[in-house]
Design an enzyme around this catalytic site. Structure first.
Site, PDB file in Angstrom:
ATOM      1  N   GLY A 522      49.659  30.997  46.609  1.00 32.79           N
ATOM      2  CA  GLY A 522      49.006  31.584  45.673  1.00 32.79           C
ATOM      3  C   GLY A 522      49.552  32.730  44.867  1.00 32.79           C
ATOM      4  O   GLY A 522      50.616  33.211  45.234  1.00 32.79           O
ATOM      5  N   ASP A 639      41.896  47.098  45.058  1.00 37.62           N
ATOM      6  CA  ASP A 639      41.849  45.631  44.400  1.00 37.62           C
ATOM      7  C   ASP A 639      40.803  44.902  45.262  1.00 37.62           C
ATOM      8  O   ASP A 639      41.432  43.622  45.599  1.00 37.62           O
ATOM      9  CB  ASP A 639      43.079  45.104  44.072  1.00 37.62           C
ATOM     10  CG  ASP A 639      42.914  43.744  42.922  1.00 37.62           C
ATOM     11  OD1 ASP A 639      44.043  43.043  42.748  1.00 37.62           O
ATOM     12  OD2 ASP A 639      41.940  43.790  42.287  1.00 37.62           O
TER      13      ASP A 639
END
Ligand SMILES: *[C@@H]1O[C@H](CO)[C@@H](O)[C@H](O)[C@H]1NC(C)=O
Ligand SMILES: *[C@@H]1O[C@H](CO)[C@@H](O)[C@H](O)[C@H]1NC(C)=O
Ligand SMILES: *[C@@H]1O[C@H](CO)[C@@H](O)[C@H](O)[C@H]1NC(C)=O
Ligand SMILES: *[C@@H]1O[C@H](CO)[C@@H](O)[C@H](O)[C@H]1NC(C)=O
Ligand SMILES: *[C@@H]1O[C@H](CO)[C@@H](O)[C@H](O)[C@H]1NC(C)=O
Ligand SMILES: *[C@@H]1O[C@H](CO)[C@@H](O)[C@H](O)[C@H]1NC(C)=O
Length: 804
Positions: A522, A639
Site C-alpha cells: 500500500g 491522520d
C-alpha cells in the site's frame, strides 16, 4: 618510536599534495579521493580549479565536482549527476578501464562517466577547468567540458545536441526545470521541462539560427577566452550573442551559468580581489523571463499560482499572492497553495454569501488558465460573475470590455507593466469556515428535557450555592493541575534502539527481505509499504515502510521518533520490529498483519457483523488513549482514518503510522498552514489559527466511529442522496430527528441493540464537535463506549463555525 610516528604520518598526508601540485594536474591510475571534511582535491597546475568532493549544506553529504578553488565560496562549475549526493566516506578512483568510479561507503557504485572506449592512462585537471581522461597517446577519452552540467567556462564550446541543465536551487543539485540546448535545426533555445520527464515546453528564448529561418544555421555555441559568446554558423560566420566588451579578460574568472531560475548569465570575478570579490553579472538572456516565458503545459518561470516579478539583475522573483502560501516552505520558486479550501462542494456547504473577498491586482496577468472569456462585459459584471462562480479563482478585466475567468492552478503568473488598465480580481476566502445551513435546529423537546434534568441534577448536587460551586471549580482545577504536573514529572527515560529491542537493519538486508521491494502492500502519506520476510529465529513476515524523501531533513528527529515509536507496546498498536537509517534510506519495519485495513473491511462487499465492529471501535479508542496518555511521550497521530487501522488474525484493530506526523509538523507548528491528515477526517482547527492538540485525533476518531457504525465512507458524493452525502451531517440529522434506524439503513442487527447504537452515535457526535474544548478526551470516550459513564446529550457539533 613515539617520536617518529607522528612525523611519518604527517609526511604521508602531505605526500599527495606535493606530488599532485608538481605533476601538472596529472592524476595517475589508482589515485583516489575520499569524501571527508579535509580531503585534498586534485588541483590544476595553476591552482585555479579543483576536482574532488565538495561538502554540501546537508550534513554528511558531498558532491563530486569541479570548482574555482581560489574563490572563497568555491563556486562549482561541474558536478557528477546523481540522484542523491554522495554520503560521507564515498570514494572516487581513477581506473584504467572505467576512467572514474564513484562508490558509496559500502562499496556500492554511485556513478561513472558513460561511454569510455579505450584504456585510460591518466587524468588531467587542466587550467581551463576541464577534467580530461586520456590514453597513452594523449587522446581524450572523456572530458568534463563535453559533459557540461549548468555552467560553461571560457574555451568550452557546445555542439548541436549539447545541453545545459539547471540545478534545483542554488544549493540543491538534482535536475531542475530549465534547459539551454543547441537543437538539431541550429537554434539555441531556453526551455522548461515537465519534470520528472524531459519533455520540453515551448522555448522562452531562441537565437533565431534555425535552418527554417536562415540558410546558414548554427552549428556550435562558442564561449572563447576573451569572454565572447557567439553562435558559429555553417559558413563559419559568427552571430554574436554577447555585445558587452570586456577589458582584459585575463584578469577575470568567467563563467556562463544557466541559473536555477532559468536565466542564462555570464559572470565575471576579479582574479586579484583579495577575498573581497563577487560574481558580477555582465550579460544574460532572456531580457524578461517573467514575460517571455509562457508555456501551455507547465507552470512557467515560477511554480503554479505564484507570481513572477523581474528583479534588477534580470532574475525572476517569485511570490505567492495574498491568501496563498508556498507548498514547500523551503522552495521560494515553487508552487503556492491556497490557504483555504475552494471548490463547488465546499461553497455549497457554506453559510451566507460573503464567502470570499477580492484582492485587486493591477498589471498582474496569467496568459493561460482561462476557462471563460466574456465580452462585452463591464468590470462590475466581471467581478460579480467570478464571485458567484465556484469554479472561478481569478477574473481579469481588460481592454474596457473583456472579462477572462481563470481557474486553479494558475500558471505563468507575472507582473507585466505593458498591460495598462488591466485589473485582476483574485478571490480569497474570508475567515469563515465551512458549515451547513439549517443544521442546528433546536433539539426536540423530549431530549432537551432530558438535558435540562441533568443540569438540574448537577445544580442540586452542588447545593445551588455560587460560593460552593466556585470552591468546587477551584478544587477541580487544582486537582487537574496536580495530575497534569505529575504526568510531566513522570520519569522519561532515554531509550536507545538496543534497549527497546528494535533491530537496526542495513539497507541491503531490507532489499533482500523484500526481494528488491517487489510486492507493494500500500501507499500512505509517508511512503510506500512493501511485504517482506526477516529471520528472527524463524521466518517472520513483515511490512517494510520506505519513508519518502520529506523525512530526509529530520535526521536527529528521526532517531528520536523511532525510539519513541519503538517504546510503544499496546495490543491495539502495530508493533515495530526495526528500522533502517542509512544515508538517505529511512525505513521502518513493522509486523505484518494478515487481515488488511479497516477500510477494506468496512467498505467491502460483505457487511461485517455489528459485534465485530463494536469490538474494533473500542480497540481503536484504547489504542488512541494509550498514545495520548499512557506512553512515555505523548503521541498525536494526526491522520486517523480506516486506511491507517489494520486488523490482525483475530480482527483486533491495530493503529498504524503513529509518531510520524510529528516529524512533519515540527517545523510548521508555528504557522499551522500545512494541513496533515486526510480530507473528511481533518479537525477544523487545522484550518484555523489554533494549536494542534490530541483533540484532532478525537475528531477524526468521531468521524471514523460513524463510518464503523454505518459501514459507509464519511463523504459519498456520487451514490447517495444529497442530504446523506456528508456522514457527519446526516448522522446528526438522524440523531436529532430520532431516526437512527434510517442511519443504519434499518438493519436488524443494529436495531436489536438500539441502546448501544444510540450511545455510540452520541459519543461520535461529542467527538466531532467543532470546538475542540467540547470534545471529550480519549479516556472519556472509552469510558462512554464501555458504558462506565453516562453519555450526556451532545450539543450541535456545527455551532462553533457559524460564529467563528
Ligand atoms: C603522469 O604521471 C605518471 C606517473 O608519475 C607518468 O608516468 C606520466 O607520464 C605522467 N603523464 C603526464 C601527461 O604528465
Ligand atoms: C597509440 O598510437 C599508436 C600509433 O599511432 C598506435 O599503434 C596505438 O595503438 C595507440 N595506442 C592507443 C592506446 O590508442
Ligand atoms: C573571441 O571572439 C571574438 C569575437 O569573434 C574575437 O574578436 C576574439 O578575438 C576571440 N578571442 C579569442 C581569444 O579567440
Ligand atoms: C574590500 O573592498 C573594500 C571596498 O571596495 C575596500 O575598502 C577594502 O580594502 C577591500 N578589502 C580587501 C581585503 O581587499
Ligand atoms: C468577507 O470579507 C469582505 C471584505 O473584507 C466583507 O465585506 C464581508 O462582509 C466578509 N464576509 C464575512 C462573512 O465576514
Ligand atoms: C483571518 O484570521 C487571522 C487570525 O485570526 C488573521 O491573522 C487574518 O488576517 C484574517 N484574515 C482575513 C482575510 O481577515
Amino acid at each position: 618510536m613515539d617520536f617518529v610516528l607522528p612525523h611519518l604520518l604527517f609526511l604521508l598526508i602531505l605526500l599527495p599534495i606535493i606530488s599532485i601540485a608538481q605533476n601538472n594536474g596529472n592524476v595517475t591510475i589508482g589515485n583516489s579521493l575520499t569524501a571527508t571534511d579535509n580531503s585534498i582535491p586534485w588541483l590544476s597546475p595553476s591552482g585555479d580549479f579543483a576536482f574532488g568532493f565538495h561538502p554540501l549544506d546537508q550534513a554528511d553529504l558531498f558532491l563530486l565536482s569541479i570548482w574555482f578553488d581560489k574563490i572563497p565560496d568555491k563556486t562549482i562549475v561541474w558536478y557528477a549527476k546523481l540522484d542523491n549526493p554522495a554520503p560521507r566516506g564515498s570514494k572516487v578512483e581513477l581506473t584504467a578501464d572505467d576512467g572514474l568510479v564513484l562508490t558509496g561507503p559500502q562499496g556500492d557504485e554511485l556513478w561513472r562517466p558513460d561511454s569510455i572506449i579505450g584504456t585510460v592512462a591518466n587524468g588531467v585537471m587542466s587550467n581551463t577547468g576541464n577534467f580530461v581522461l586520456q590514453d597513452s597517446n594523449f587522446s581524450k577519452l572523456w572530458e568534463s567540458f563535453n559533459n557540461p552540467t549548468d555552467t560553461l567556462l571560457p574555451s568550452q564550446n557546445m555542439d548541436i545536441g549539447g545541453m545545459l541543465s539547471s540545478r534545483q536551487s542554488e544549493t540543491h543539485f538534482p535536475k531542475g526545470r530549465f534547459q539551454l540546448r543547441l537543437i538539431g535545426d541550429g537554434n539555441l533555445v531556453l526551455n522548461t521541462i515537465n519534470l520528472p520527464t524531459n519533455n520540453p515546453s515551448e522555448a522562452y528564448y531562441t537565437s533565431g539560427t534555425s535552418d527554417s529561418v536562415t540558410s546558414n544555421p548554427g552549428k556550435q555555441l562558442v564561449f572563447n577566452q576573451s569572454g565572447d559568446i557567439y553562435i558559429l554558423r555553417d559558413n563559419n560566420q559568427k552571430l554574436s550573442l554577447r555585445q558587452v566588451k570586456l577589458e582584459s579578460a585575463a584578469e577575470f574568472y568567467l563563467r556562463a551559468t544557466l541559473n536555477f531560475d532559468g536565466v542564462f548569465t555570464l559572470y565575471s570575478y576579479p582574479k586579484n580581489s583579495n577575498a573581497n570579490g563577487s560574481w558580477t553579472p555582465i550579460w544574460s538572456v532572456p531580457d524578461n523571463i517573467c514575460v517571455e516565458n509562457v508555456v501551455l503545459t507547465g507552470s512557467g518561470t515560477c511554480g503554479y499560482n505564484s507570481i513572477c516579478t523581474l528583479g534588477s539583475d534580470q532574475r525572476p522573483i517569485c511570490t505567492c499572492p495574498k491568501g496563498y502560501s508556498l507548498l514547500d516552505p523551503n522552495d521560494q520558486y515553487g508552487s503556492c497553495k491556497p490557504d483555504f479550501i475552494q471548490g463547488c462542494e465546499e461553497d455549497k456547504l457554506s453559510t451566507g454569501k460573503d464567502l470570499y473577498s477580492f484582492q485587486v491586482l493591477t498589471n498582474t496577468y496569467w496568459p493561460n488558465s482561462d476557462y471563460a472569456f466574456l465580452k462585452p462585459y463591464t468590470e462590475d459584471q466581471c467581478s460579480k460573475s467570478c464571485m458567484e462562480d465556484c469554479m472561478c479563482a481569478v477574473a481579469v478585466f481588460r481592454d474596457g470590455d473583456s472579462c477572462f475567468k481563470k481557474k486553479l492552478p494558475l500558471s505563468n503568473g507575472r507582473v507585466d507593466n505593458s498591460i495598462t488598465g488591466g485589473k485582476a480580481y483574485m478571490k480569497i476566502r474570508n475567515n469563515t469556515s465551512i458549515t451547513l445551513p439549517n443544521r442546528c435546529l433546536p433539539i426536540p423537546e423530549t431530549k432537551k428535557k432530558n438535558h435540562d434534568n441533568l443540569i438540574l441534577l448537577w445544580s442540586v448536587l452542588f447545593a445551588g450555592s455560587l460560593f460552593v460551586n466556585i470552591i468546587l471549580i477551584v478544587a477541580i482545577c487544582v486537582g487537574a493541575f496536580f495530575i497534569y504536573h505529575k504526568k510531566l514529572n513522570r520519569p522519561t527515560r532515554n531509550f536507545n534502539a538496543m534497549e527497546v529491542n528494535l533491530r537496526c537493519f542495513t539497507y541491503q538486508e531490507l532489499v533482500e527481505a523484500t526481494d528488491g521491494f517487489k510486492e507493494e502492500l500500500g501507499k500512505g502519506a509517508f511512503g510506500v509499504v512493501y511485504k517482506g520476510t526477516i529471520e528472527m529465529g524463524s521466518t517472520v513476515p513483515v511490512a517494510v515502510k520506505k519513508l519518502n524523501s520529506s523525512f530526509q531533513d529530520y535526521e536527529r528527529e528521526f532517531k528520536t521518533e523511532v525510539n519513541v515509536i519503538g517504546q510503544t507496546h499496546h495490543k491495539n498498536l502495530v508493533r515495530q520490529r526495526g528500522f533502517c537509517d542509512e544515508g538517505l534510506h529511512r525505513l521502518l519495519v513493522y509486523e505484518f498483519l494478515s487481515n488488511g485495513t479497516l477500510a477494506s473491511f468496512l467498505f467491502g462487499d460483505l457487511k461485517p457483523s455489528w459485534n465485530q465492529r463494536i469490538q474494533i471501535a473500542v480497540g481503536i479508542a484504547r489504542g488512541l488513549l494509550y498514545l495520548h496518555e499512557e506512553c512515555n511521550t505523548q503521541i498525536i497521530h494526526c491522520d486517523i482514518k480506516p486506511q491507517n487501522i489494520l486488523l490482525d488474525d483475530n480482527y483486533n484493530a491495530r493503529i498504524s503510522d503513529f509518531g510520524l506526523a510529528k516529524l512533519l509538523i515540527m517545523n510548521q507548528s508555528k504557522t499551522h498552514t500545512n494541513i496533515r491528515g486526510t480530507k473528511g477526517y481533518v479537525a477544523p482547527e487545522w484550518f484555523r489559527n489554533m494549536p494542534i492538540t490530541p483533540k484532532v485525533d478525537v475528531y477524526s476518531y468521531g468521524v471514523m466511529l460513524l463510518e464503523i457504525i454505518c459501514c459507509r465512507k464519511s463523504v459519498e458524493m456520487e451514490t447517495i442522496e444529497e442530504e446523506k452525502a456528508i456522514l457527519t451531517d446526516w448522522a446528526y440529522d438522524c440523531y436529532r430527528e430520532e431516526a437512527l434506524d434510517a442511519l443504519v439503513e434499518y438493519n436488524v442487527e443494529e436495531l436489536d441493540d438500539k441502546g448501544k447504537l444510540e450511545r455510540y452515535v452520541m459519543v461520535a457526535i461529542w467527538c466531532i464537535q467543532e470546538d475542540p474544548s467540547l470534545r471529550p478526551t480519549m479516556r472519556r470516550v472509552t469510558q462512554m463506549l464501555e458504558g462506565v459513564v453516562e453519555v450526556l446529550v451532545p450539543p450541535c457539533p456545527f455551532l462553533f463555525s457559524r460564529t467563528g
